[in-house]
Design an enzyme around this catalytic site. Sequence first.
Site, PDB file in Angstrom:
ATOM      1  N   SER A  22     -11.808 -23.972  47.940  1.00 53.73           N
ATOM      2  CA  SER A  22     -12.772 -24.540  48.892  1.00 53.73           C
ATOM      3  C   SER A  22     -14.228 -24.411  48.442  1.00 53.73           C
ATOM      4  O   SER A  22     -14.650 -23.372  47.943  1.00 53.73           O
ATOM      5  CB  SER A  22     -12.606 -23.871  50.263  1.00 53.73           C
ATOM      6  OG  SER A  22     -13.669 -24.281  51.103  1.00 53.73           O
ATOM      7  N   SER A  24     -16.551 -24.690  50.734  1.00 56.48           N
ATOM      8  CA  SER A  24     -17.285 -24.312  51.949  1.00 56.48           C
ATOM      9  C   SER A  24     -18.006 -22.961  51.840  1.00 56.48           C
ATOM     10  O   SER A  24     -19.177 -22.866  52.225  1.00 56.48           O
ATOM     11  CB  SER A  24     -16.340 -24.305  53.158  1.00 56.48           C
ATOM     12  OG  SER A  24     -15.950 -25.616  53.465  1.00 56.48           O
ATOM     13  N   LYS A  73      -5.094 -28.312  61.206  1.00 56.58           N
ATOM     14  CA  LYS A  73      -6.070 -28.936  62.108  1.00 56.58           C
ATOM     15  C   LYS A  73      -5.477 -29.358  63.452  1.00 56.58           C
ATOM     16  O   LYS A  73      -6.153 -29.263  64.477  1.00 56.58           O
ATOM     17  CB  LYS A  73      -6.703 -30.157  61.429  1.00 56.58           C
ATOM     18  CG  LYS A  73      -7.570 -29.776  60.239  1.00 56.58           C
ATOM     19  CD  LYS A  73      -8.200 -30.976  59.586  1.00 56.58           C
ATOM     20  CE  LYS A  73      -9.032 -30.517  58.401  1.00 56.58           C
ATOM     21  NZ  LYS A  73      -9.864 -31.550  57.837  1.00 56.58           N
ATOM     22  N   ASN A  94     -11.636 -29.504  62.972  1.00 59.27           N
ATOM     23  CA  ASN A  94     -11.982 -28.801  61.724  1.00 59.27           C
ATOM     24  C   ASN A  94     -13.122 -27.811  61.947  1.00 59.27           C
ATOM     25  O   ASN A  94     -13.580 -27.178  61.004  1.00 59.27           O
ATOM     26  CB  ASN A  94     -12.364 -29.789  60.617  1.00 59.27           C
ATOM     27  CG  ASN A  94     -13.713 -30.422  60.850  1.00 59.27           C
ATOM     28  OD1 ASN A  94     -14.047 -30.756  61.992  1.00 59.27           O
ATOM     29  ND2 ASN A  94     -14.497 -30.592  59.818  1.00 59.27           N
ATOM     30  N   ASP A 109     -15.011 -34.457  60.411  1.00 61.79           N
ATOM     31  CA  ASP A 109     -14.571 -35.137  59.181  1.00 61.79           C
ATOM     32  C   ASP A 109     -14.951 -36.618  59.162  1.00 61.79           C
ATOM     33  O   ASP A 109     -15.367 -37.149  58.124  1.00 61.79           O
ATOM     34  CB  ASP A 109     -13.048 -35.017  59.027  1.00 61.79           C
ATOM     35  CG  ASP A 109     -12.621 -33.604  58.666  1.00 61.79           C
ATOM     36  OD1 ASP A 109     -13.315 -32.947  57.884  1.00 61.79           O
ATOM     37  OD2 ASP A 109     -11.574 -33.160  59.180  1.00 61.79           O
ATOM     38  N   ALA A 134      -2.232 -40.192  57.242  1.00 56.16           N
ATOM     39  CA  ALA A 134      -2.257 -40.171  58.713  1.00 56.16           C
ATOM     40  C   ALA A 134      -2.341 -38.738  59.243  1.00 56.16           C
ATOM     41  O   ALA A 134      -1.964 -38.477  60.371  1.00 56.16           O
ATOM     42  CB  ALA A 134      -1.008 -40.876  59.250  1.00 56.16           C
ATOM     43  N   GLY A 135      -2.836 -37.816  58.402  1.00 56.28           N
ATOM     44  CA  GLY A 135      -3.024 -36.427  58.843  1.00 56.28           C
ATOM     45  C   GLY A 135      -4.342 -36.277  59.594  1.00 56.28           C
ATOM     46  O   GLY A 135      -4.940 -37.264  60.044  1.00 56.28           O
ATOM     47  N   MET A 211      -5.270 -34.102  44.535  1.00 58.68           N
ATOM     48  CA  MET A 211      -5.779 -32.729  44.592  1.00 58.68           C
ATOM     49  C   MET A 211      -4.861 -31.819  43.783  1.00 58.68           C
ATOM     50  O   MET A 211      -3.649 -32.037  43.745  1.00 58.68           O
ATOM     51  CB  MET A 211      -5.782 -32.275  46.055  1.00 58.68           C
ATOM     52  CG  MET A 211      -6.262 -30.885  46.284  1.00 58.68           C
ATOM     53  SD  MET A 211      -6.312 -30.627  48.080  1.00 58.68           S
ATOM     54  CE  MET A 211      -6.203 -28.875  48.148  1.00 58.68           C
TER      55      MET A 211
HETATM   56  O1  SKM Z   1     -12.624 -30.553  57.352  1.00 56.61           O
HETATM   57  C1  SKM Z   1     -12.982 -29.863  56.183  1.00 56.61           C
HETATM   58  C2  SKM Z   1     -13.154 -28.391  56.497  1.00 56.61           C
HETATM   59  O2  SKM Z   1     -14.183 -28.246  57.462  1.00 56.61           O
HETATM   60  C3  SKM Z   1     -13.522 -27.599  55.253  1.00 56.61           C
HETATM   61  C4  SKM Z   1     -12.779 -27.996  54.055  1.00 56.61           C
HETATM   62  C5  SKM Z   1     -12.813 -27.100  52.894  1.00 56.61           C
HETATM   63  O3  SKM Z   1     -13.569 -26.126  52.894  1.00 56.61           O
HETATM   64  O4  SKM Z   1     -12.091 -27.381  51.923  1.00 56.61           O
HETATM   65  C6  SKM Z   1     -12.120 -29.203  53.953  1.00 56.61           C
HETATM   66  C7  SKM Z   1     -11.951 -30.108  55.101  1.00 56.61           C
HETATM   67  O5  SKM Z   1     -10.656 -29.946  55.640  1.00 56.61           O
END
Ligand code: SKM
Length: 287
Positions: A22, A24, A73, A94, A109, A134-135, A211
Site C-alpha cells: 500500500s 497509503s 469494503k 473505504n 474511491d 463489480a467489486g 496487480m
Molecule cells: O480505497 C482505497 C483505500 O482507501 C486505500 C488503498 C490502499 O492503501 O491500497 C486502496 C484503495 O482500496
Amino acid sequence: MEKRISGTTGLFTLLGSPVGHSGSPAMYNFSFQKQGLDYAYLAFDVKKEQMPQAIDALRLFKVRGSNVTMPCKSIAATLVDDLSPAAKIIGAINVIVNDNGKLTGHITDGIGFVRNLKETGVDIKGKKLVVLGAGGAATALQVQCALDGAKEISIFNQDDEFYQNAEKTKEKIGQAKPEVKVNVYPLADQAKLKAEIAQADILVNATIVGMKPLDGQSLVDKSYLRSDLVVADTVYNPLKTKLIEDAETLGCTIAPGKGMLLWQGAAAYSLFTGKEMPTAEYQAYEQ
Ligand code: SKM
C-alpha cells in the site's frame, strides 16, 4: 520518527488484505508531518472474516479513522454505526471516521477516480465507459461516473459472487440517474467486450488483474484498444499495469491507478483531519 511519535499520537489505520504494497502509509504520514499533526498511519493485514474484530479494535484503541481496502469494503459497510449517503447507495466503504466512538463509513474511491481523469484532462460528462469489475472500487466509480454525468456504462464481470453486484448497481443507477444507460455483460463474452470497447470513450480496469502477483496480465486483448480511447486502471502496483502499458504503446490517453489512490486519499484526509492534503508537495516528494 522517534521524535514525532509520542504518548498522545492519534492512530489512523488501513485494514484489508493484502496491504504490504500500500502507498497509503507513506502518503498520510508525509502529510501529517508536513502539517504538524500529531497522528500516525499504519497498515494492518486483516481478512474479511476478521473484520468484526478489527472494527471492535478501532473502538477499543480509539483509532481516529481508518481506510478499508479489498476485500473488506462491503463487510465493513455492515459493521459501522452510520453510512454517508454515497456509501449507502454503493454498499461499500473505504473510509471510517471515529467521532468519539461513533463510526461513520464513507466512500471516496469514485471521487478519486473522477478527479484522476480530470487531472489527465478528461471530463466524464457525456462519455461512454466500459468498466471491468463489480467489486467495491468498481461499484464506487460506476456510481460516481453516473452521478457526474456519464452517458452510458457497460460493466463486464466474471460469473462470480460479484456479478449480482453489477446487476444491483444497474438498478441503483437506474433509480438515481435514469438517463444513464447501464449494461451488464459476462466477461466471457469477448465479442461483446470488443464491440463495446469499439464504441466507448473510456475503458477502466477495476479488477485486481494487473496487480502483483497478477502483474503482466490484462483482461483486454491489445487489439481491442485504439489511440483515441482513454484507458484507466485502479491498480497502482505496479505503477503501470500491462493494460496501461499496452494503451501507452498505442498512444492512448492513460490514467494509471496511482492518481486515483492520491485523490481518494485526499478526500479521505479531509474527512479525517478537516484539512486539505498537501497533494502537490507529496507528488513532488514522490518523484
Ligand atoms: O480505497 C482505497 C483505500 O482507501 C486505500 C488503498 C490502499 O492503501 O491500497 C486502496 C484503495 O482500496
